[in-house]
Scaffold this motif. Structure first.
Motif, short mmCIF file in Angstrom:
data_model
loop_
_atom_site.label_atom_id
_atom_site.label_comp_id
_atom_site.label_asym_id
_atom_site.label_seq_id
_atom_site.Cartn_x
_atom_site.Cartn_y
_atom_site.Cartn_z
N SER A 73 -0.54 5.05 -4.64
CA SER A 73 0.04 5.29 -3.32
C SER A 73 0.00 6.78 -3.01
CB SER A 73 1.49 4.79 -3.29
OG SER A 73 2.03 4.95 -2.00
N GLY A 74 -0.68 7.12 -1.93
CA GLY A 74 -0.79 8.53 -1.59
C GLY A 74 -1.24 8.73 -0.16
N ASP A 75 -1.39 9.97 0.19
CA ASP A 75 -1.76 10.36 1.55
C ASP A 75 -3.27 10.29 1.73
OD1 ASP A 75 -2.06 11.45 4.05
OD2 ASP A 75 -1.11 13.37 3.56
N SER A 76 -3.68 9.43 2.62
CA SER A 76 -5.10 9.35 3.00
C SER A 76 -5.21 9.19 4.51
CB SER A 76 -5.76 8.16 2.30
OG SER A 76 -5.78 8.36 0.91
N THR A 77 -4.27 9.77 5.23
CA THR A 77 -4.24 9.60 6.68
C THR A 77 -5.19 10.52 7.42
OG1 THR A 77 -2.38 11.13 6.82
CG2 THR A 77 -1.85 8.79 6.67
N ASN A 78 -5.71 11.51 6.74
CA ASN A 78 -6.64 12.46 7.33
C ASN A 78 -8.02 12.23 6.72
OD1 ASN A 78 -8.20 14.81 7.83
ND2 ASN A 78 -6.35 16.06 8.01
N GLU A 79 -9.04 12.17 7.54
CA GLU A 79 -10.38 11.89 7.00
C GLU A 79 -10.90 12.99 6.08
OE1 GLU A 79 -13.62 13.23 10.27
OE2 GLU A 79 -12.36 11.54 10.87
N ASP A 80 -10.29 14.16 6.13
CA ASP A 80 -10.71 15.27 5.27
C ASP A 80 -9.89 15.37 3.99
OD1 ASP A 80 -12.61 16.04 7.16
OD2 ASP A 80 -11.17 17.32 8.21
N TYR A 81 -8.92 14.47 3.82
CA TYR A 81 -8.05 14.55 2.64
C TYR A 81 -7.72 13.15 2.16
CZ TYR A 81 -4.18 15.84 -0.40
OH TYR A 81 -3.37 16.03 -1.49
N ASP A 82 -7.88 12.93 0.87
CA ASP A 82 -7.64 11.60 0.30
C ASP A 82 -7.09 11.76 -1.11
OD1 ASP A 82 -7.65 8.97 -0.49
OD2 ASP A 82 -9.79 8.68 -0.28
N GLU A 83 -5.94 11.15 -1.37
CA GLU A 83 -5.37 11.18 -2.71
C GLU A 83 -5.69 9.92 -3.50
OE1 GLU A 83 -1.44 13.87 -1.50
OE2 GLU A 83 -1.15 11.79 -2.12
N VAL A 84 -5.74 8.76 -2.85
CA VAL A 84 -5.81 7.50 -3.59
C VAL A 84 -7.18 7.21 -4.20
CG1 VAL A 84 -3.85 6.46 -2.42
CG2 VAL A 84 -6.11 6.14 -1.48
N ILE A 85 -8.26 7.54 -3.52
CA ILE A 85 -9.59 7.28 -4.09
C ILE A 85 -9.83 8.12 -5.35
CG2 ILE A 85 -12.09 7.40 -3.69
CD1 ILE A 85 -10.71 5.03 -2.28
N PRO A 86 -9.52 9.42 -5.35
CA PRO A 86 -9.64 10.17 -6.61
C PRO A 86 -8.75 9.62 -7.72
CG PRO A 86 -9.55 11.70 -4.78
CD PRO A 86 -9.23 10.33 -4.23
N MET A 87 -7.55 9.14 -7.37
CA MET A 87 -6.67 8.54 -8.37
C MET A 87 -7.33 7.29 -8.95
SD MET A 87 -3.11 8.90 -6.18
CE MET A 87 -2.03 7.99 -7.27
N LYS A 88 -7.87 6.45 -8.08
CA LYS A 88 -8.53 5.22 -8.53
C LYS A 88 -9.73 5.55 -9.41
CE LYS A 88 -10.96 1.12 -6.94
NZ LYS A 88 -11.42 0.33 -5.79
N ASN A 89 -10.57 6.48 -8.96
CA ASN A 89 -11.77 6.83 -9.73
C ASN A 89 -11.41 7.37 -11.11
OD1 ASN A 89 -13.37 6.04 -7.59
ND2 ASN A 89 -13.61 8.11 -6.79
N TYR A 90 -10.36 8.18 -11.18
CA TYR A 90 -9.91 8.72 -12.46
C TYR A 90 -9.45 7.59 -13.38
CZ TYR A 90 -7.28 11.43 -15.88
OH TYR A 90 -6.81 11.96 -17.06
N ALA A 91 -8.70 6.64 -12.84
CA ALA A 91 -8.21 5.52 -13.65
C ALA A 91 -9.36 4.67 -14.16
CB ALA A 91 -7.23 4.67 -12.84
N ILE A 92 -10.35 4.42 -13.31
CA ILE A 92 -11.52 3.63 -13.72
C ILE A 92 -12.27 4.36 -14.83
CG2 ILE A 92 -13.77 2.78 -12.95
CD1 ILE A 92 -12.40 2.20 -10.21
N LYS A 93 -12.46 5.67 -14.68
CA LYS A 93 -13.14 6.47 -15.71
C LYS A 93 -12.40 6.42 -17.04
CE LYS A 93 -15.37 9.83 -12.73
NZ LYS A 93 -15.39 11.22 -12.28
N ASN A 94 -11.10 6.12 -16.96
CA ASN A 94 -10.27 6.06 -18.17
C ASN A 94 -9.95 4.64 -18.60
OD1 ASN A 94 -9.39 8.93 -19.11
ND2 ASN A 94 -9.53 8.99 -16.89
#
Length: 142
Positions: A84-105
């Motif tokens: 759960s994070g801020d992704s309301t701006n097309e230039d800023y996204d917290e949740v996709i990097p969080m997801k990608n990090y979790a998948i890599k781990n």
């Protein structure tokens, strides 16, 4: 000059007292709600609250620690992780990097859900209850 020095010292002492006082109050008033990972029993989901992402898309240290803890809890409980994070701006996204990090781990992408509108802690928790319809969650934060 001595008055300025004394004022600076007094300001530092008051600031430190305020910081440690608030820290003590928060820890004391929430001590029965903060649990050890081994005490977690049955929950519906694990909610990892967002934090800042660097310009290159990598996780800040605070966010990395949160996601690492979410992964640790997932490995114990095998429950869906909601990023759960801020992704309301097309230039800023917290949740996709969080997801990608979790998948890599080692987390299966099918076990990760995303909440793009977790702009604040309040918004995230409100959405867990009213949008995701969850009653019992583990919240991962500092």
């Amino acid at each position: 000059m001595k008055k300025i020095f004394n004022l600076i010292i007094l300001t530092i002492i008051l600031s430190l007292t305020l910081i440690f006082g608030i820290d003590f109050y928060v820890k004391y008033s929430t001590k029965d709600r903060i649990i050890n990972i081994n005490e977690i029993k049955e929950v519906e989901a694990i909610v990892v609250l967002g934090a800042s992402v660097k310009e290159d898309g990598s996780l800040s240290l605070m966010l990395k620690e949160r996601v690492d803890t979410g992964i640790e809890v997932y490995n114990k409980l095998n429950k869906t992780i909601i990023m759960s994070g801020d992704s309301t701006n097309e230039d800023y996204d917290e949740v996709i990097p969080m997801k990608n990090y979790a998948i890599k781990n080692g987390i299966d992408s099918n076990m990760i859900s995303l909440d793009y509108a977790g702009i604040s802690t309040y918004d995230s928790i409100y959405r867990m209850k009213h949008v995701f319809k969850l009653k019992k969650i583990v919240i991962i934060t500092q």
